[in-house]
Design a protein around this motif. Structure first.
Motif, PDB file in Angstrom:
ATOM      1  N   LYS A  84       0.773  -1.243   0.000  1.00 47.85           N
ATOM      2  CA  LYS A  84       0.000   0.000   0.000  1.00 47.85           C
ATOM      3  C   LYS A  84       0.807   1.298   0.000  1.00 47.85           C
ATOM      4  O   LYS A  84       0.250   2.367   0.203  1.00 47.85           O
ATOM      5  N   TYR A 203       3.632  10.396  10.277  1.00 45.57           N
ATOM      6  CA  TYR A 203       4.745  11.358  10.256  1.00 45.57           C
ATOM      7  C   TYR A 203       4.621  12.322  11.439  1.00 45.57           C
ATOM      8  O   TYR A 203       5.589  12.579  12.172  1.00 45.57           O
ATOM      9  N   ARG A 291       3.679  17.828  -3.264  1.00 47.73           N
ATOM     10  CA  ARG A 291       4.101  16.459  -3.588  1.00 47.73           C
ATOM     11  C   ARG A 291       3.441  16.043  -4.909  1.00 47.73           C
ATOM     12  O   ARG A 291       2.226  16.271  -5.085  1.00 47.73           O
TER      13      ARG A 291
HETATM   14  C1  WQD Z   1      -2.586  13.596   3.415  1.00 44.67           C
HETATM   15  C2  WQD Z   1      -2.270  15.077   3.250  1.00 44.67           C
HETATM   16  C3  WQD Z   1      -0.410  15.506   1.790  1.00 44.67           C
HETATM   17  C4  WQD Z   1       2.632  13.628   4.335  1.00 44.67           C
HETATM   18  C5  WQD Z   1      -2.734   8.311   0.401  1.00 44.67           C
HETATM   19  C6  WQD Z   1      -3.117   7.364  -0.707  1.00 44.67           C
HETATM   20  C7  WQD Z   1      -4.445   6.760  -0.412  1.00 44.67           C
HETATM   21  C8  WQD Z   1      -4.465   6.069   0.923  1.00 44.67           C
HETATM   22  C9  WQD Z   1      -3.942   6.957   1.996  1.00 44.67           C
HETATM   23  C10 WQD Z   1      -3.044   4.199   1.619  1.00 44.67           C
HETATM   24  C11 WQD Z   1      -1.940  15.477   1.810  1.00 44.67           C
HETATM   25  C12 WQD Z   1      -0.081  15.936   3.202  1.00 44.67           C
HETATM   26  C13 WQD Z   1       1.450  14.111   3.823  1.00 44.67           C
HETATM   27  C14 WQD Z   1       3.622  14.556   4.751  1.00 44.67           C
HETATM   28  C15 WQD Z   1       2.153  16.360   4.124  1.00 44.67           C
HETATM   29  N1  WQD Z   1      -3.764   4.835   0.803  1.00 44.67           N
HETATM   30  N2  WQD Z   1       1.203  15.439   3.711  1.00 44.67           N
HETATM   31  N3  WQD Z   1       3.329  15.893   4.625  1.00 44.67           N
HETATM   32  O1  WQD Z   1      -2.211  11.326  -0.097  1.00 44.67           O
HETATM   33  O2  WQD Z   1      -4.523  11.675   0.905  1.00 44.67           O
HETATM   34  O3  WQD Z   1      -3.684   9.365   0.470  1.00 44.67           O
HETATM   35  O4  WQD Z   1      -2.718   7.574   1.618  1.00 44.67           O
HETATM   36  O5  WQD Z   1      -2.644   3.372   2.116  1.00 44.67           O
HETATM   37  O6  WQD Z   1      -4.775   5.884  -1.406  1.00 44.67           O
HETATM   38  O7  WQD Z   1      -3.149   8.080  -1.926  1.00 44.67           O
HETATM   39  O8  WQD Z   1      -2.718  10.664   2.331  1.00 44.67           O
HETATM   40  O9  WQD Z   1      -1.548  10.879   4.496  1.00 44.67           O
HETATM   41  O10 WQD Z   1      -0.184  10.763   2.366  1.00 44.67           O
HETATM   42  O11 WQD Z   1      -1.536  12.823   2.839  1.00 44.67           O
HETATM   43  O12 WQD Z   1       1.951  17.573   4.030  1.00 44.67           O
HETATM   44  O13 WQD Z   1       4.735  14.207   5.201  1.00 44.67           O
HETATM   45  O14 WQD Z   1      -1.088  15.371   4.005  1.00 44.67           O
HETATM   46  O15 WQD Z   1       0.129  16.382   0.853  1.00 44.67           O
HETATM   47  O16 WQD Z   1      -2.463  16.769   1.625  1.00 44.67           O
HETATM   48  P1  WQD Z   1      -3.276  10.856   0.817  1.00 44.67           P
HETATM   49  P2  WQD Z   1      -1.430  11.217   3.048  1.00 44.67           P
END
Ligand code: WQD
Length: 333
Positions: A84, A203, A291
């Motif tokens: 994942k 994180y 990102r």
């Molecule tokens: C959330 C927000 C980032 C990390 C992804 C997959 C999805 C699901 C969950 C998983 C965004 C921001 C993140 C960081 C940040 N699958 N961010 N700094 O991208 O919505 O979904 O994970 O197993 O399918 O696409 O989740 O938690 O990565 O990010 O600013 O270090 O936090 O840009 O806005 P996302 P996320």
């Protein structure tokens, strides 16, 4: 019911096992510990007072998977065994497609052969791509996925949809998760990724714990109230309860598609500040460039889950922050 949870020691799978056992279902688990630890089985027992029947292997081993179907008179399968990590999937597309698609095909094949007619599949809001409108209903168009992980989820949905059309006696449920975070209130189960986390909440947890120096906030120039990305964070225990309702209520032939989200979006900075306020800790952050592949805003319309499953999210952002920190503290002891 006797339920096979494929991937049952993972972050989401372990919470599903707890909720199934507490609802008096029997649970069989297959997991290869590729992204989880054996202690999880002990913790599930500690929380529920009950054991799951456990098999350690990867479902790619078709012979062993068949043995599980032969040995157990299963009523249903919850399929959450998959790789994942979005970033890793870009580096390792062959491994991701092989693992995620082949396991799904093997599970479907065994279900057909052993007449197990009820499957709930761990899908993701990622299948909607960059939404044209929010909130997202299940009728929204599926979008372009931007990485092999997301593409594999969309393909797994397609495989199971086609299987349901060919086997109309089957109940196939696609649960589209928004952003699951949080941990079990006992502090025993939660998400503890190896190395540098990809997702926001792990994180934040590691920065608060002093294991990482600083959170990078990916972009503050999105078209959102504070410029940072907005997501629909859902407590993992609420999510797990949704699975129990899904295997019970969607246990009738057909294809069932249902969002699991709260219907409310929070920005990255709102989540950071909630975590600081609820737990009395500091989370150091700095603004970084966007990102690749990220979208501005994504949140669910959870009406169908309420109408068809009687499910609503009961836990809010404060519970998610508190339970995550409680898990971090328990795990650091
Ligand atoms: C959330 C927000 C980032 C990390 C992804 C997959 C999805 C699901 C969950 C998983 C965004 C921001 C993140 C960081 C940040 N699958 N961010 N700094 O991208 O919505 O979904 O994970 O197993 O399918 O696409 O989740 O938690 O990565 O990010 O600013 O270090 O936090 O840009 O806005 P996302 P996320």
């Amino acid at each position: 019911m006797k339920v096979l949870v494929a991937g049952g020691t993972g972050y989401i799978g372990s919470h599903i096992c707890v909720e199934l056992l507490q609802a008096n279902h029997d649970v069989v688990v297959i997991d290869d510990f590729s992204n989880s630890k054996p202690e999880v089985l002990k913790y599930i027992k500690e929380i529920t007072g009950k054991d799951v029947k456990f098999y350690e292997f990867n479902i790619l081993d078709e012979k062993k998977t068949e043995e599980v179907f032969k040995e157990n008179d299963l009523d249903a399968v919850i399929h959450c065994a998959a790789f994942k990590a979005v970033g890793e999937s870009v580096e390792k597309p062959i491994e991701y497609y092989t693992n995620n698609l082949t396991t799904t095909l093997i599970v479907a094949k065994m279900m057909k052969k052993y007449h197990v007619n009820n499957i709930v599949f761990s899908s993701s809001a990622t299948v909607y791509g960059d939404p044209e409108v929010v909130p997202l209903t299940e009728d929204c168009k599926l979008g372009e996925t931007t990485n092999p992980y997301g593409a594999s989820k969309a393909m797994m949905e397609r495989i199971l949809t086609d299987v349901q059309h060919a086997c109309p006696e089957m109940s196939v449920t696609l649960l589209r998760y928004f952003n699951p975070i949080g941990a079990h209130e006992s502090g025993l189960l939660g998400e503890d990724p190896k190395g540098i986390p990809n997702n926001l909440m792990p994180y934040i947890m590691k920065v608060a714990a002093g294991e990482l120096p600083c959170l990078g906030v990916f972009g503050d120039d999105y078209d959102t109230p504070d410029g940072t990305g907005v997501r629909d964070y859902i407590h993992v225990v609420d999510l797990a309860k949704g699975h129990v309702l899904a295997i019970e209520k969607y246990n009738k032939p057909g294809l069932h598609i249902c969002n699991l989200g709260t219907g409310r979006g929070y920005s990255v900075l709102e989540l950071v500040h909630a975590f600081e306020r609820v737990n009395g800790v500091k989370v150091k952050y700095e603004i970084k460039p966007r990102r690749a592949g990220d979208i501005a805003t994504c949140y669910a319309d959870p009406t169908r889950a309420k109408e068809e499953l009687g499910w609503v999210a009961t836990k809010g952002i404060d519970d998610m922050c508190r339970d995550t920190w409680n898990f971090a503290k328990t795990r650091m002891k």
